[in-house]
Write an enzyme that holds these catalytic residues in place. Structure first.
Site: not given
Ligand code: DGJ
Length: 746
Positions: A199, A366, A443, A476-478, A480, A526, A548
């Site tokens: 990351w 975001d 997370r 923006k399709w995240d 995490n 993302c 990031d």
């Molecule tokens: C991870 C993304 O890479 C960031 O740019 C941002 O959108 C955060 N998540 C938001 O939780």
């Protein structure tokens, strides 16, 4: 482009005049033998002269033969269990538990262009130019057949391979391993290049010698991952960025993958790629088929840059989603680093209005706009407006922002669920994991079981509701967190080996449905930055947020590495605040702009808090990007100096007609009394004369130079102080973090 020599043992030669790929059918066993992949040779009637057979102690397929060991025959699609002891491409378990198969050639088909599928991401092809060969194989012990697909492109030195396995039997079989492609090179005179990371430091490049034995790069995390990108290259040890042979392999897949290189004790190198067989077992029911993802193989004699350009061109032309609501590439401002979770509608409207005034095209809200999300502790899966922050809701906010004359974009993390949501309360077993065992959080969130179509339906409906009732041009399709405890409450016991692949098919399904329902929405994928930066995501997306880490100096490595395979037009790159939020480094606004310029170009800082001076500079920076964006996003990218080797990074982009170029030079280490430095450029027309101007500087006008001069002698990075010695001592020193961008025009 596809030459077939028909005989009882046919041979196949795919060539576009630049590359050749040749294999044939073996007499007797009817197994495919690989003969050549690399630079083009002319088509012949017969390629038997390429056969290499030594008599070696080994297990031979047939009595009284001494050269029928598959271990010593270069394979086109190796099978498990018989005389080839190397790792296979395919391993099928029969109903009685036996795992020995033998796939014989039964015929072939030719197709103009290539077949497509709406279930899996794939490259497109031009029916008038590109061709596909499908080789049909059948198992002699069952009714299982395999189709091997090979597409050759007329204008790209690229071959795309995949395999499709069909169960035409009345009984179920189990696929323990089903790779997309495998290729045996007759030597091991290679080094291997791959992209690794974590990351916030994704796509770092590593080049290492090839050892005897097995070496692999893979993912077991449920996503292609930050750790290893589904790409590798085999290069001649003498290959540089500009010259020498390079074979690139890139997998169109977003889940667990395997890139494997095996060198045997006779120096044969087997390169294989596909879905990671680890925690994979597919129940192949009668009448069903299994499709593997595509491997894109690019070849070049023009070094790593040549290979990368093949990938960039074929991905830009045949992979990326090109529909967009924007007239030009949008310069966006993203709210994340400016606000994190701390905002309300007034703050957003103020930022958006200022963004419009500065010349931005798109304002992206975001994380933090939904449920009741004040931290990363909840609300995922509840895609309704947080009315505490946005009292009139997201539809109203989007209208107000669009009314300012700036587009509006919104963040989603569709694949995740928080336990404080109505969705979790209604369906606690919709998350991945066995409820009788510990299920780890990442997370503070859990992964929705996208192998279950009901789950995908629910998220599709929630997203559709937002997208159809609000004025949204960009998503923006995240994503995490990775998948641990891979168990699906939806799948049956014998299907648990399918959970990772079915999950990713569910993600593709949702992306496909959003794409079809809202074809013009611009998508930036993302995964906590570059955790899922792969060609499959780019099939659905317009661009990807690649890290990031927004620090300009760190970004040099990330963007340089990513450019091995991905076009810079797909690399989400932002100018962010200082001190930088990831590393605390302070760099000039100019350097942050210069690095982001070689990407999608956007910003991620609170413009309301900036000084008038900085805002004016940003206004000019946006104008500058708009001036050069066609060149940047459509030109040929050349890496010149590597951030992994020295404190000076350089790259350039040359327009297709070679009449314009931008050269970026970035210094991340200052040194006193420096040596001279003539930096050789690349890709220019030797006969054209280029005027050279340094952007953001009125001082440094260079005289014009010819292309050959710039490529053979180079751009002189040191100044000529003849007669100006007095200026030397008072000159502005470049400092630790410094950048220069030169614009060349023929
Ligand atoms: C991870 C993304 O890479 C960031 O740019 C941002 O959108 C955060 N998540 C938001 O939780």
């Amino acid at each position: 482009m596809i030459f077939v020599n028909e005989s009882s043992t046919p041979s196949f030669h795919l060539t576009n005049g630049k590359i050749s790929y040749i294999f044939h059918v073996l007499k007797g066993s009817k197994i495919l033998e690989h003969l050549h992949y690399g630079a083009a040779i002319r088509p012949r009637d017969n390629y038997d002269y390429l056969i290499e057979r030594e008599v070696r102690p080994s297990n031979n397929l047939y009595a009284d033969t001494h050269t029928t060991s598959l271990e010593h025959i270069k394979q086109e699609y190796p099978v498990y269990g018989t005389t080839d002891f190397r790792y296979p491409a395919i391993d099928i378990e029969y109903p009685d538990g036996d795992r020995i198969s033998h796939f014989s050639y039964t015929g072939y088909s030719l197709i103009s262009g290539k077949l497509s599928s709406d279930k899996q991401p794939m490259l497109r092809a031009n029916v008038l130019e590109d061709e596909t060969l499908i080789i049909h194989l059948k198992d002699i012990y069952s009714e299982i057949s395999i189709d091997l697909h090979y597409t050759i492109y007329k204008s790209h030195n690229v071959i795309v391979r995949r395999s499709v396995i069909h169960n035409k039997d009345a009984k179920p079989y189990k696929l323990n391993r089903a790779l997309s492609a495998s290729i045996d090179f007759s030597h091991n005179n290679f080094e291997v290049v791959h992209l690794y990371g974590a990351w916030a430091r994704e796509t770092h490049m590593e080049r290492s010698p090839l050892l005897k034995g097995v070496q692999n790069f893979s993912s077991t995390r449920g996503a292609s991952s930050h750790a290893h990108n589904p790409f590798f290259a085999l290069v001649d040890p003498n290959t540089t960025e500009q010259i020498g042979e390079a074979y690139g392999f890139s997998l169109v897949y977003s889940g667990n993958f395997l890139s494997q290189i095996e060198v045997d004790t006779y120096n044969v190198t087997r390169a294989s790629m596909g879905i990671n067989p680890y925690h994979f077992a597919w129940d192949l029911q009668p009448g069903t088929s299994f499709q593997t993802p595509e491997v894109v193989m690019a070849y070049s004699k023009d070094g790593l840059n040549g290979m990368s350009q093949q990938f960039h061109n074929v991905y830009r032309e045949h992979l990326l989603h090109n529909q967009t609501p924007f007239k030009k590439v949008p310069v966006l401002i993203n709210s994340w680093e400016a606000n994190y979770f701390d905002f309300d509608d007034a703050k957003i409207l103020e930022q958006a209005q200022l963004a419009k005034d500065l010349g931005f095209d798109l304002f992206v809200l975001d994380d933090g706009w939904f449920g009741s999300r004040d931290s990363d502790n909840g609300s995922l899966g509840n895609w309704t407006s947080d009315l505490r922050k946005i009292p009139q809701g997201i539809a109203d906010l989007s209208e107000k922002i669009q009314a300012m004359g700036i587009h509006f974009g919104l963040w989603f993390e569709p694949e995740m669920l928080s336990v404080d949501t109505p969705l979790f309360k209604a369906h606690p077993n919709w998350i991945i994991g066995n409820p009788d065992k510990n299920i780890s959080h990442g997370r503070n969130q859990f992964v929705l079981d996208f192998s279950n179509p009901d789950v995908v339906d629910n998220i599709f409906e929630q997203m559709s509701e937002v997208l159809s009732t609000s004025n949204i041009d960009y998503i923006k399709w995240d994503m995490n967190r990775y998948i641990s405890e891979p168990f699906s409450n939806f799948l049956q016991r014998h299907q648990q080996g399918e959970v990772f692949h079915r999950y990713i098919l569910g993600v593709y399904d949702l992306l496909d449905r959003i794409r079809k329902e809202f074809p013009e929405v611009f998508i930036e994928t993302c995964a906590g930055g570059g955790g899922r930066y792969d060609p499959a995501m780019l099939y659905y997306a317009n661009q990807n947020w690649i890290s990031d880490d927004t620090d300009a100096v760190e970004r040099l490595k990330i963007q340089y590495g990513a450019s091995m395979v991905y076009p810079i037009s797909t690399m989400g790159s932002h100018v962010s605040e200082i001190p930088n939020h990831q590393v605390g480094r302070i760099t000039s606004l100019k350097m942050r702009k210069d690095v982001a310029l070689f990407g999608t170009f956007g910003y991620e800082l609170d413009i309301v808090k900036l000084s008038e001076h900085d805002r004016d500079e940003i206004r000019e920076q946006i104008k500058q990007f708009n001036l050069y964006q066609t060149l940047i996003h459509q030109g040929d990218f050349y890496r010149l100096r590597s951030p992994f080797e020295i404190g000076l990074t350089a790259w350039m982009i040359v327009s297709k007609d070679k009449k314009e170029a931008l050269v970026g030079v970035f210094q991340s280490q200052a040194s006193a009394n420096p040596a001279y430095d003539r930096m050789k450029l690349a890709g220019l027309n030797t006969d054209l004369e280029y005027s050279i101007k340094e952007l953001d500087s009125d001082m440094k006008e260079f005289s014009s130079r010819y292309g050959d001069d710039l490529m053979e002698i180079g751009l002189l990075l040191n100044e000529n102080f003849t007669g100006r010695a007095d200026e030397y001592w008072g000159r502005e020193k470049p400092g630790e973090y410094n950048s220069r961008v030169f614009y060349l025009k023929a």
